[in-house]
Design a protein around this motif. Structure first.
Motif, PDB file in Angstrom:
ATOM      1  N   LEU A 205       0.835  -1.189   0.000  1.00  0.00           N
ATOM      2  CA  LEU A 205       0.000   0.000   0.000  1.00  0.00           C
ATOM      3  C   LEU A 205       0.873   1.243   0.000  1.00  0.00           C
ATOM      4  O   LEU A 205       1.939   1.283   0.626  1.00  0.00           O
ATOM      5  CB  LEU A 205      -0.914   0.010   1.228  1.00  0.00           C
ATOM      6  CG  LEU A 205      -1.955  -1.100   1.335  1.00  0.00           C
ATOM      7  CD1 LEU A 205      -2.803  -0.893   2.588  1.00  0.00           C
ATOM      8  CD2 LEU A 205      -2.834  -1.171   0.100  1.00  0.00           C
ATOM      9  N   ARG A 206       0.409   2.285  -0.702  1.00  0.00           N
ATOM     10  CA  ARG A 206       1.135   3.546  -0.675  1.00  0.00           C
ATOM     11  C   ARG A 206       1.086   4.118   0.739  1.00  0.00           C
ATOM     12  O   ARG A 206       0.032   4.151   1.379  1.00  0.00           O
ATOM     13  CB  ARG A 206       0.516   4.543  -1.637  1.00  0.00           C
ATOM     14  CG  ARG A 206       0.473   4.101  -3.095  1.00  0.00           C
ATOM     15  CD  ARG A 206       1.865   3.938  -3.692  1.00  0.00           C
ATOM     16  NE  ARG A 206       2.372   2.570  -3.551  1.00  0.00           N
ATOM     17  CZ  ARG A 206       3.530   2.162  -4.046  1.00  0.00           C
ATOM     18  NH1 ARG A 206       4.303   3.010  -4.696  1.00  0.00           N
ATOM     19  NH2 ARG A 206       3.924   0.912  -3.889  1.00  0.00           N
ATOM     20  N   LEU A 207       2.223   4.568   1.226  1.00  0.00           N
ATOM     21  CA  LEU A 207       2.332   5.091   2.588  1.00  0.00           C
ATOM     22  C   LEU A 207       1.949   6.566   2.585  1.00  0.00           C
ATOM     23  O   LEU A 207       2.757   7.459   2.870  1.00  0.00           O
ATOM     24  CB  LEU A 207       3.745   4.886   3.119  1.00  0.00           C
ATOM     25  CG  LEU A 207       4.246   3.435   3.095  1.00  0.00           C
ATOM     26  CD1 LEU A 207       5.657   3.346   3.647  1.00  0.00           C
ATOM     27  CD2 LEU A 207       3.307   2.509   3.842  1.00  0.00           C
ATOM     28  N   ALA A 208       0.682   6.823   2.276  1.00  0.00           N
ATOM     29  CA  ALA A 208       0.176   8.174   2.096  1.00  0.00           C
ATOM     30  C   ALA A 208      -0.704   8.582   3.273  1.00  0.00           C
ATOM     31  O   ALA A 208      -1.495   7.782   3.774  1.00  0.00           O
ATOM     32  CB  ALA A 208      -0.643   8.258   0.802  1.00  0.00           C
ATOM     33  N   ASP A 209      -0.559   9.827   3.704  1.00  0.00           N
ATOM     34  CA  ASP A 209      -1.374  10.417   4.766  1.00  0.00           C
ATOM     35  C   ASP A 209      -1.373   9.537   6.015  1.00  0.00           C
ATOM     36  O   ASP A 209      -2.425   9.216   6.573  1.00  0.00           O
ATOM     37  CB  ASP A 209      -2.814  10.654   4.277  1.00  0.00           C
ATOM     38  CG  ASP A 209      -3.596  11.539   5.237  1.00  0.00           C
ATOM     39  OD1 ASP A 209      -3.009  12.485   5.786  1.00  0.00           O
ATOM     40  OD2 ASP A 209      -4.797  11.267   5.456  1.00  0.00           O
ATOM     41  N   LEU A 210      -0.193   9.154   6.445  1.00  0.00           N
ATOM     42  CA  LEU A 210      -0.052   8.361   7.666  1.00  0.00           C
ATOM     43  C   LEU A 210       0.512   9.223   8.790  1.00  0.00           C
ATOM     44  O   LEU A 210       1.347  10.111   8.551  1.00  0.00           O
ATOM     45  CB  LEU A 210       0.887   7.178   7.439  1.00  0.00           C
ATOM     46  CG  LEU A 210       0.459   6.126   6.421  1.00  0.00           C
ATOM     47  CD1 LEU A 210       1.537   5.043   6.318  1.00  0.00           C
ATOM     48  CD2 LEU A 210      -0.882   5.502   6.789  1.00  0.00           C
TER      49      LEU A 210
END
Length: 788
Positions: A205-210
């Motif tokens: 999964l893209r590690l976006a907005d974590l």
């Protein structure tokens, strides 16, 4: 409560700030990161009070005065670079409690980092174990990325590098297989409290907005159950903010030496729907990674382009009296035009294959999270469903023969629930009790033959029902001694059957395809000894396991047993990362691994799975960080793994020496000579990172550079998978310069344009060509990001 605490070498510096409208606590955290100052907000209601955006040039004191004035508060200096924000009037006490998922922000001391993956939300300094936390602001630097961002930042994580959505991840030397089969992963991967998959590869999964990614090293069986033999990776998403509307967008483009161009985009939107009651947060990502592998036999260049589209949405509802409900939906689609491996002895970045070896991966998950308080006891219940599909194509052309294709499709469906109650104290003591249930169904189907007309070959279906009760308690027996103990009891029901089994093998398949039940207990114990302020020694014992199942053996199916690890480790750490001028941690661990599940090539040339024997592993890991001058941080890490399979199984001896040796003792000696070390784990991995946060004229500047050396390792078990890999250096450098709400980013990866060999496998079949997986050639990316 604490808003932020940072090492503060330059409180009088002038900053160019671009802080979006947000609750006061969020703005103060952002200011603390930028100015490296300490700010305390003791009033809980003031923490959540909304304040407008702050743009312009300010010194830290002036910025705090502006924020405080907008919130009807005042600033009190408490040190050279420390302040307190308090209301202008003392409010009357009210019985209103914070929502359950904000309590953890209010309770810790100002300098605490909370290990939420502990499930009791233990402060880092009071956690008896080896843990790492990578902040979300670090992961998003240079555009959205996948799990590869973790491997570049942590020396203890390894990957097979088959491609996005196909990789298997390993932590602390616990590695088994080179490709996807029926075995469960050795690393537990979670989004929040729900596992991402059971026995499928990393969904990447893209590690976006974590908010952050937490990594726990070593077995985590007591709290997380099956499949966490080597450790745990937990993605912590940002939850919807109910106080303010804001968003951000990122767009980037890249050029790769010897290859095609790439592009990426990401957008995030936070939207309160009902003030302080209901909110929505949405993030979307899209990327095209250009290829760099050529196939002269097909007249094609840059064949391994990959497209990735994904997103996540979350809706949060405050139910009142400290209770909340959150719905989370995640989806991602990966399409790879071809594989990224090359021939070892051919021209660089080329592969002499006559078939297309593309792949596709689809992942979807939905979660419902209910959280609240029952008096002083906290409750959190997460229920979710997951669908994960992976289809892969491999070149199976024999030397000098006609083109042949092998394809396999792995279809996984999972339903899971975890419900836990816990109570924690600031000194690290407390208790936890939980229940979990997992139902996982996996179907592995295969095709083999001519590329245009492949025929079905033997496949398998595996099912597991896992019901668990677990608990843990921590007790501070002495002022400087914190002890804990835990136990997990799991009842599993396993079932499996062969699919597309030839008629002559049906009888054996029916005999093998039987369900069975087993009960497994996983104990854990630890002790944390305070040696001095911010210096501690920990001892830990933990176990982990993976259930067995049904595997393919030629035209037949057969069972493989569950495997189990037991680890005892000791570690010492001093200093607080990113807070003290110097921090250091050293861990030594010894692991015993029984009935190792692994993949190898069977006598028919097809990949299969079996228990290959017993093994042992010694691991030493050291990490250190320093702030030599204001704004600069230097980080180093090194891991050493010494492992071997010291007792090969009879099945493995027979499979690997069929027709070669007639004497059993001689056959066993041959197998032992080929094993030597557990596959896919380098004996030595090191990393050096340097970051800078400061000013370039009137603009905020961030620089981040790293160098990572991966030592030599062995691909897998047996002669076909015995190739060497590793022994390369990877590098990267990124710069971000802010212009108010807009920032420009430029980055280079693989600065030395190293080819290397990350993984000596592209296809498991004997094609007459030795294989390497080179690093992506030197790549320059330029991007722009904006907040609004």
């Amino acid at each position: 409560m604490a808003a932020a605490l940072w090492a503060a070498p330059a409180a009088a510096q002038v900053l160019s700030l671009d802080l979006p409208a947000a609750p006061l606590g969020r703005q103060v955290i952002a200011l603390g990161r930028a100015a490296r100052i300490s700010v305390v907000v003791p009033d809980r209601r003031l923490w959540a009070r909304p304040v407008p955006a702050l743009h312009g040039r300010y010194d830290p004191a002036a910025a705090l005065l502006t924020i405080a004035k907008a919130a009807s508060a005042r600033v009190q200096p408490i040190g050279a670079a420390s302040w307190r924000i308090v209301p202008t009037t003392i409010p009357a006490p009210t019985p209103r409690r914070l929502p359950a998922d904000r309590v953890s922000q209010a309770e810790p001391a100002p300098d605490d980092v909370i290990v939420t993956a502990s499930k009791r939300e233990i402060p880092h300094e009071r956690f008896a174990g080896d843990t790492h936390r990578v902040e979300g602001v670090e992961l998003k630097l240079g555009g959205s990325g996948g799990t590869d961002r973790l491997t570049t930042r942590l020396a203890s994580i390894a990957s097979t590098y088959l491609g996005a959505g196909r990789n298997k991840l390993f932590i602390r030397g616990i590695a088994d297989s080179s490709f996807t089969g029926p075995t469960q992963a050795t690393v537990g991967q979670y989004l929040g409290d729900l596992r991402l998959s059971y026995n499928a590869p990393d969904p990447d999964l893209r590690l976006a907005d974590l908010a952050a990614v937490e990594v726990l090293e070593g077995p985590q069986g007591t709290l997380y159950g099956a499949g966490s033999l080597g450790g745990l990776i937990r993605l912590v998403p940002n939850e919807p903010d109910l106080a303010a509307s804001y968003g951000s967008a990122t767009l980037g483009g890249a050029l790769t030496a010897h290859g095609a161009g790439s592009a990426d985009a990401q957008a995030t939107l936070n939207l309160p729907i009902v003030d302080d009651r209901l909110g929505l947060r949405v993030v979307g990502t899209a990327a095209r990674e250009g290829g760099y592998i050529d196939k002269p036999a097909l007249g094609r260049t840059d064949v391994n382009a990959t497209r990735i589209y994904g997103g996540r949405a979350a809706a949060l509802l405050r139910l009142g009296d400290g209770w909340s409900a959150e719905v989370i939906a995640v989806g991602q689609r990966i399409r790879g035009a071809d594989s990224q491996y090359a021939d070892r002895d051919a021209a660089p970045l080329t592969r002499d294959a006559m078939v297309t070896e593309g792949f596709r991966a689809d992942f979807a998950q939905a979660q419902l999270v209910l959280a609240g308080q029952l008096g002083a006891v906290r409750l959190r219940s997460t229920t979710g469903v997951t669908a994960h599909d992976l289809t892969e194509r491999y070149d199976a052309t024999p030397p000098g023969g006609p083109p042949q294709l092998f394809a396999q499709a792995n279809r996984t469906r999972m339903t899971a629930n975890e419900t836990r109650l816990w109570q924690s104290a600031p000194d690290g003591s407390g208790w936890l009790a939980g229940f979990s249930y997992v139902r996982n169904d996996t179907r592995l189907r295969r095709l083999f033959g001519a590329p245009d007309t492949p025929l079905p070959t033997t496949g398998v279906a595996n099912r597991i029902d896992e019901t668990t009760l677990y608990g843990e308690a921590g007790v501070r027996m002495l002022p400087g001694l914190l002890t804990s103990a835990g136990l997990r009891v799991t009842r599993t029901e396993l079932g499996g059957a062969g699919e597309d089994v030839p008629e002559f093998a049906l009888a054996a398949a029916r005999a093998t395809s039987a369900s069975r039940r087993q009960t497994i207990a996983l104990p854990a114990a630890s002790a944390l000894i305070d040696l001095a302020p911010h210096t501690s020694l920990f001892l830990r014992y933990q176990q982990g396991f993976r259930p067995g199942g049904i595997a393919i053996d030629g035209d037949y199916v057969r069972r493989f047993r569950d495997d189990r690890v037991a680890t005892i480790e000791a570690g010492v750490r001093t200093g607080r990362p990113r807070r003290d001028a110097l921090d250091l941690a050293v861990t030594v661990a010894r692991t015993s691994w029984r009935d190792i599940q692994a993949d190898f090539i069977d006598p028919s040339g097809l990949p299969t799975t079996a228990n290959v024997g017993d093994g042992r592993l010694w691991t030493i890991e050291a990490t250190a960080g320093a702030v030599p001058i204001a704004g600069v941080r230097v980080e180093t890490a090194a891991t050493f793994n010494d492992s071997e399979i010291d007792e090969p199984s009879a099945d493995l001896v027979h499979a690997l020496t069929a027709g070669v040796a007639s004497d059993v003792a001689d056959a066993r000696a041959q197998v032992l000579a080929r094993l030597r070390q557990i596959p896919n784990i380098a004996r030595i991995t090191t990393r050096l990172g340097v970051s800078y946060d400061g000013q370039f004229g009137a603009r905020a500047l961030r620089l981040d550079g790293w160098l990572r050396y991966v030592g030599r390792s062995r691909l897998g078990v047996g002669p076909v998978l015995g190739q060497a890999q590793g022994d390369y250096v990877d590098t990267g450098l990124t710069a971000r310069l802010a212009f108010g709400p807009v920032a420009l980013t430029a980055g280079v990866t693989n600065l030395l344009d190293t080819q290397g060999n990350r993984f000596a496998l592209g296809t498991p079949f004997t094609t007459g060509r030795e294989q390497v997986t080179p690093l992506r050639p030197r790549t320059l990316r330029v991007g722009v990001d904006a907040s609004f």
